[in-house]
Design a protein around this motif. Structure first.
Motif, PDB file in Angstrom:
ATOM      1  N   HIS A  27       6.402  -8.356  19.567  1.00 37.14           N
ATOM      2  CA  HIS A  27       6.206  -9.112  18.329  1.00 37.14           C
ATOM      3  C   HIS A  27       4.796  -8.888  17.780  1.00 37.14           C
ATOM      4  CE1 HIS A  27       6.396 -12.383  15.446  1.00 37.14           C
ATOM      5  NE2 HIS A  27       5.265 -12.843  15.959  1.00 37.14           N
ATOM      6  N   ILE A  28       3.805  -8.955  18.630  1.00 35.86           N
ATOM      7  CA  ILE A  28       2.408  -8.746  18.212  1.00 35.86           C
ATOM      8  C   ILE A  28       2.221  -7.335  17.662  1.00 35.86           C
ATOM      9  CG2 ILE A  28       0.017  -8.595  19.026  1.00 35.86           C
ATOM     10  CD1 ILE A  28       1.067 -11.448  18.760  1.00 35.86           C
ATOM     11  N   GLN A  29       2.773  -6.351  18.323  1.00 34.39           N
ATOM     12  CA  GLN A  29       2.644  -4.970  17.855  1.00 34.39           C
ATOM     13  C   GLN A  29       3.320  -4.765  16.507  1.00 34.39           C
ATOM     14  OE1 GLN A  29       4.175  -2.880  21.288  1.00 34.39           O
ATOM     15  NE2 GLN A  29       2.110  -2.276  21.904  1.00 34.39           N
ATOM     16  N   ARG A  30       4.499  -5.355  16.320  1.00 34.62           N
ATOM     17  CA  ARG A  30       5.186  -5.236  15.029  1.00 34.62           C
ATOM     18  C   ARG A  30       4.386  -5.891  13.910  1.00 34.62           C
ATOM     19  NH1 ARG A  30       9.820  -6.261  18.029  1.00 34.62           N
ATOM     20  NH2 ARG A  30       9.739  -8.466  17.457  1.00 34.62           N
ATOM     21  N   GLU A  63       0.922  -5.381   9.117  1.00 34.79           N
ATOM     22  CA  GLU A  63      -0.337  -5.618   8.399  1.00 34.79           C
ATOM     23  C   GLU A  63      -1.011  -4.296   8.028  1.00 34.79           C
ATOM     24  OE1 GLU A  63      -2.599  -8.157  10.985  1.00 34.79           O
ATOM     25  OE2 GLU A  63      -1.211  -9.835  10.710  1.00 34.79           O
ATOM     26  N   GLN A  64      -0.999  -3.346   8.955  1.00 36.31           N
ATOM     27  CA  GLN A  64      -1.561  -2.023   8.661  1.00 36.31           C
ATOM     28  C   GLN A  64      -0.832  -1.370   7.492  1.00 36.31           C
ATOM     29  OE1 GLN A  64      -1.011  -0.001  12.423  1.00 36.31           O
ATOM     30  NE2 GLN A  64      -3.228   0.004  12.798  1.00 36.31           N
ATOM     31  N   LEU A  65       0.486  -1.440   7.517  1.00 39.81           N
ATOM     32  CA  LEU A  65       1.276  -0.817   6.456  1.00 39.81           C
ATOM     33  C   LEU A  65       1.010  -1.469   5.104  1.00 39.81           C
ATOM     34  CD1 LEU A  65       4.627  -0.255   8.351  1.00 39.81           C
ATOM     35  CD2 LEU A  65       3.090   1.523   7.482  1.00 39.81           C
ATOM     36  N   MET A  66       0.839  -2.767   5.081  1.00 38.90           N
ATOM     37  CA  MET A  66       0.538  -3.454   3.818  1.00 38.90           C
ATOM     38  C   MET A  66      -0.798  -2.977   3.247  1.00 38.90           C
ATOM     39  SD  MET A  66       3.165  -5.226   3.131  1.00 38.90           S
ATOM     40  CE  MET A  66       2.579  -6.240   1.799  1.00 38.90           C
ATOM     41  N   HIS A 102       5.519   5.795  -0.887  1.00 42.44           N
ATOM     42  CA  HIS A 102       6.907   5.882  -0.420  1.00 42.44           C
ATOM     43  C   HIS A 102       6.967   6.015   1.104  1.00 42.44           C
ATOM     44  CE1 HIS A 102       8.980   5.805  -4.222  1.00 42.44           C
ATOM     45  NE2 HIS A 102       8.154   6.728  -4.711  1.00 42.44           N
ATOM     46  N   LEU A 103       6.054   6.781   1.670  1.00 50.08           N
ATOM     47  CA  LEU A 103       6.029   6.950   3.116  1.00 50.08           C
ATOM     48  C   LEU A 103       5.821   5.611   3.821  1.00 50.08           C
ATOM     49  CD1 LEU A 103       5.871   8.935   5.582  1.00 50.08           C
ATOM     50  CD2 LEU A 103       3.392   8.872   5.236  1.00 50.08           C
ATOM     51  N   TYR A 104       4.797   4.866   3.401  1.00 47.54           N
ATOM     52  CA  TYR A 104       4.476   3.591   4.042  1.00 47.54           C
ATOM     53  C   TYR A 104       5.507   2.512   3.723  1.00 47.54           C
ATOM     54  CZ  TYR A 104       0.031   5.973   4.769  1.00 47.54           C
ATOM     55  OH  TYR A 104      -0.931   6.871   5.130  1.00 47.54           O
ATOM     56  N   ALA A 105       6.012   2.505   2.508  1.00 47.38           N
ATOM     57  CA  ALA A 105       7.021   1.520   2.134  1.00 47.38           C
ATOM     58  C   ALA A 105       8.306   1.736   2.934  1.00 47.38           C
ATOM     59  CB  ALA A 105       7.303   1.584   0.640  1.00 47.38           C
ATOM     60  N   ASN A 106       8.696   2.981   3.116  1.00 47.54           N
ATOM     61  CA  ASN A 106       9.899   3.274   3.907  1.00 47.54           C
ATOM     62  C   ASN A 106       9.713   2.867   5.366  1.00 47.54           C
ATOM     63  OD1 ASN A 106      11.405   4.262   1.775  1.00 47.54           O
ATOM     64  ND2 ASN A 106      10.720   6.369   2.091  1.00 47.54           N
ATOM     65  N   GLU A 107       8.520   3.111   5.897  1.00 45.42           N
ATOM     66  CA  GLU A 107       8.256   2.703   7.280  1.00 45.42           C
ATOM     67  C   GLU A 107       8.306   1.177   7.413  1.00 45.42           C
ATOM     68  OE1 GLU A 107       4.937   3.041  10.834  1.00 45.42           O
ATOM     69  OE2 GLU A 107       4.802   4.446   9.151  1.00 45.42           O
ATOM     70  N   LEU A 108       7.791   0.483   6.402  1.00 46.35           N
ATOM     71  CA  LEU A 108       7.830  -0.977   6.412  1.00 46.35           C
ATOM     72  C   LEU A 108       9.271  -1.488   6.344  1.00 46.35           C
ATOM     73  CD1 LEU A 108       6.149  -3.567   6.461  1.00 46.35           C
ATOM     74  CD2 LEU A 108       6.054  -3.441   3.960  1.00 46.35           C
ATOM     75  N   VAL A 109      10.083  -0.867   5.520  1.00 50.87           N
ATOM     76  CA  VAL A 109      11.504  -1.241   5.429  1.00 50.87           C
ATOM     77  C   VAL A 109      12.184  -1.009   6.779  1.00 50.87           C
ATOM     78  CG1 VAL A 109      13.719  -0.588   4.400  1.00 50.87           C
ATOM     79  CG2 VAL A 109      11.701  -0.905   2.950  1.00 50.87           C
ATOM     80  N   ASP A 110      11.923   0.140   7.414  1.00 44.28           N
ATOM     81  CA  ASP A 110      12.509   0.428   8.711  1.00 44.28           C
ATOM     82  C   ASP A 110      12.078  -0.601   9.759  1.00 44.28           C
ATOM     83  OD1 ASP A 110      13.753   2.652   7.647  1.00 44.28           O
ATOM     84  OD2 ASP A 110      12.262   4.080   8.417  1.00 44.28           O
ATOM     85  N   LEU A 111      10.821  -0.972   9.714  1.00 43.89           N
ATOM     86  CA  LEU A 111      10.295  -1.960  10.646  1.00 43.89           C
ATOM     87  C   LEU A 111      11.007  -3.296  10.475  1.00 43.89           C
ATOM     88  CD1 LEU A 111       8.075  -2.349  12.827  1.00 43.89           C
ATOM     89  CD2 LEU A 111       6.598  -3.143  11.000  1.00 43.89           C
ATOM     90  N   HIS A 112      11.222  -3.700   9.229  1.00 36.01           N
ATOM     91  CA  HIS A 112      11.927  -4.953   8.958  1.00 36.01           C
ATOM     92  C   HIS A 112      13.393  -4.870   9.386  1.00 36.01           C
ATOM     93  CE1 HIS A 112       8.967  -7.452   6.879  1.00 36.01           C
ATOM     94  NE2 HIS A 112       8.459  -6.308   6.480  1.00 36.01           N
ATOM     95  N   GLN A 113      14.008  -3.711   9.217  1.00 36.88           N
ATOM     96  CA  GLN A 113      15.408  -3.548   9.637  1.00 36.88           C
ATOM     97  C   GLN A 113      15.548  -3.630  11.144  1.00 36.88           C
ATOM     98  OE1 GLN A 113      16.687   0.081   7.748  1.00 36.88           O
ATOM     99  NE2 GLN A 113      17.270  -0.969   5.868  1.00 36.88           N
ATOM    100  N   GLU A 114      14.576  -3.046  11.880  1.00 32.42           N
ATOM    101  CA  GLU A 114      14.606  -3.112  13.336  1.00 32.42           C
ATOM    102  C   GLU A 114      14.504  -4.554  13.800  1.00 32.42           C
ATOM    103  OE1 GLU A 114      11.457  -0.757  14.916  1.00 32.42           O
ATOM    104  OE2 GLU A 114      12.243   1.112  14.099  1.00 32.42           O
ATOM    105  N   THR A 115      13.712  -5.333  13.089  1.00 35.63           N
ATOM    106  CA  THR A 115      13.498  -6.722  13.469  1.00 35.63           C
ATOM    107  C   THR A 115      14.746  -7.558  13.261  1.00 35.63           C
ATOM    108  OG1 THR A 115      11.180  -6.503  12.800  1.00 35.63           O
ATOM    109  CG2 THR A 115      12.004  -8.721  13.094  1.00 35.63           C
ATOM    110  N   THR A 116      15.520  -7.251  12.238  1.00 38.54           N
ATOM    111  CA  THR A 116      16.702  -8.056  11.937  1.00 38.54           C
ATOM    112  C   THR A 116      17.933  -7.630  12.742  1.00 38.54           C
ATOM    113  OG1 THR A 116      17.274  -6.643  10.044  1.00 38.54           O
ATOM    114  CG2 THR A 116      15.954  -8.620   9.600  1.00 38.54           C
ATOM    115  N   GLU A 117      17.887  -6.496  13.369  1.00 35.18           N
ATOM    116  CA  GLU A 117      19.049  -6.008  14.152  1.00 35.18           C
ATOM    117  C   GLU A 117      19.113  -6.648  15.504  1.00 35.18           C
ATOM    118  OE1 GLU A 117      18.675  -1.769  14.178  1.00 35.18           O
ATOM    119  OE2 GLU A 117      19.415  -1.610  12.167  1.00 35.18           O
TER     120      GLU A 117
END
Length: 80
Positions: free
Chosen positions: A38-41, A46-49, A65-80
């Motif tokens: 959780h802390i790492q995510r 925060e880094q991506l923002m 686009h690179l950072y926004a896509n990574e942020l979206v992927d990070l959020h998707q991993e969290t919700t799965e």
């Protein structure tokens, strides 16, 4: 990085009355691993923002686009 914890292994550890400490250690390890993940995510989010803001300031569409896509992927991993 994510460890796989088997519910069966946990029940085996709990089921052994003389090894209650083993079950407690396993449970503590699970909680610690979840907390660190959780802390790492949150840190990466925060880094991506910051990187997204910088890309917007610099009008760097590719970086945005690179950072926004990574942020979206990070959020998707969290919700799965």
């Amino acid at each position: 990085m994510d460890k796989y914890y088997s519910y069966t292994d946990f029940l085996k550890a709990v089921g052994q009355t003389k090894k209650v400490d083993e079950a407690e250690k396993l449970l503590n390890e699970i909680y610690l691993d979840l907390f660190l993940n959780h802390i790492q995510r949150k840190h990466r989010e925060e880094q991506l923002m910051v990187l997204i803001d910088r890309a917007l300031d610099d009008k760097d569409e590719n970086a945005f686009h690179l950072y926004a896509n990574e942020l979206v992927d990070l959020h998707q991993e969290t919700t799965e």
